[in-house]
Design an enzyme around this catalytic site. Structure first.
Site, PDB file in Angstrom:
ATOM      1  N   SER A 157       0.858  -1.188   0.000  1.00 51.09           N
ATOM      2  CA  SER A 157       0.000   0.000   0.000  1.00 51.09           C
ATOM      3  C   SER A 157       0.890   1.232   0.000  1.00 51.09           C
ATOM      4  CB  SER A 157      -0.880   0.008   1.256  1.00 51.09           C
ATOM      5  OG  SER A 157      -1.451   1.283   1.489  1.00 51.09           O
ATOM      6  N   TYR A 180      -1.853  -1.309  10.141  1.00 53.05           N
ATOM      7  CA  TYR A 180      -1.963  -1.437   8.685  1.00 53.05           C
ATOM      8  C   TYR A 180      -0.666  -0.958   8.030  1.00 53.05           C
ATOM      9  CZ  TYR A 180      -3.735  -1.037   3.935  1.00 53.05           C
ATOM     10  OH  TYR A 180      -3.903  -1.175   2.578  1.00 53.05           O
TER      11      TYR A 180
END
Length: 268
Positions: A157, A180
């Site tokens: 990401s 995350y």
């Protein structure tokens, strides 16, 4: 000289896609299927997997799609994938670690200020986003090694590469959890590590997506777009080409790379 058509062909190759029932998983599976690959979709919901298989085979009737209902938080189930893939296909050429623990605003200790983020939720995110990917690479490596085109593609990401601009989230229930970012950052470095350790038999590369439009609050979307050089959020189809490049012989002399597919978000 080999033609581009032959270099991009995935005919007779088997690709396993984790998170295969999700939006990005379906898109990249469709793209690889168009190039001739057989697809093994892995996800934790059998109804979602069945729906994804129907959708893919409607678009490409000759596409072979198998499904494995697996909870990637379960180590025993992860190990069982080796036998399942061998029984269904007898081989594996490409592993796409696409599954992601993204949570939502209702998950305890997730989309909350840093001081309130929970250790239990951190552990779950790291287990799915990083540990499961490491483990699948490990247990499936023998199958990938026996292919003459073995490849692993990890999906990270933008937030595995840069820090968040928290002002984007003002006035929304959205957040940007540390777990995350840390787990996705780990995917980038795991890619580099594996690329040298598994060479020359298996190529290992990474794709880092930017934000994908999925009905986020208007205030967030407007701020995000204003900060993106290409002036929009991503769509699922934006990732098909990057995955196809790394999965096919188009990238036959490429390993250890992390490709940002983010509309220029990380170029500032």
């Amino acid at each position: 000289m080999t033609s581009l058509h032959n270099l991009m062909s995935m005919t007779d190759r088997v690709v396993l896609v984790t998170g295969g029932a999700g939006h990005i998983g379906r898109a990249i599976s469709a793209g690889l299927g168009e190039l001739g690959a057989s697809i093994c979709l892995v996800d934790r919901s059998q109804p979602a997997l069945d729906d994804a298989r129907r959708e893919l085979q409607t678009e490409t009737p000759d596409l072979r799609v198998e499904t494995l209902c697996i909870d990637l938080e379960n180590e025993t189930q992860r190990v069982g994938m080796v036998e399942a893939v061998t029984e269904k296909f007898g081989r594996l050429d490409v592993l796409v670690n696409n599954a992601g623990f993204v949570g939502d605003s209702t998950l305890s200790g997730w989309a909350v200020p840093f001081e309130q983020q929970s250790i239990a939720t951190w552990r779950r995110a790291v287990e799915v986003n990083l540990t499961a990917a490491f483990h699948l690479c490990q247990v499936l490596a023998p199958l990938l090694r026996s292919s003459s085109h073995g490849a692993i593609i990890n999906v990270s990401s933008i937030y595995g590469n840069v820090g968040p601009d928290m002002s984007l989230y003002d006035g929304t229930a959205m957040g940007n959890p540390a777990a995350y970012a840390a787990s996705k950052g780990g995917m980038v470095q795991l890619t580099r590590w594996l690329s040298t350790v598994l060479a020359p038999d298996i190529r290992v590369n990474c794709v880092s997506p930017g934000g994908v439009a999925r009905g986020q609050p208007a205030a967030f979307a407007e701020r995000y777009v204003a900060r993106t050089p290409l002036g929009r959020m991503g769509h699922e189809d934006d990732f098909k080409g990057a995955i196809a490049y790394f999965a096919s012989d188009l990238s036959g002399w490429v390993t250890g790379q992390n490709l940002m597919v983010d509309g220029g978000w990380t170029a500032w």
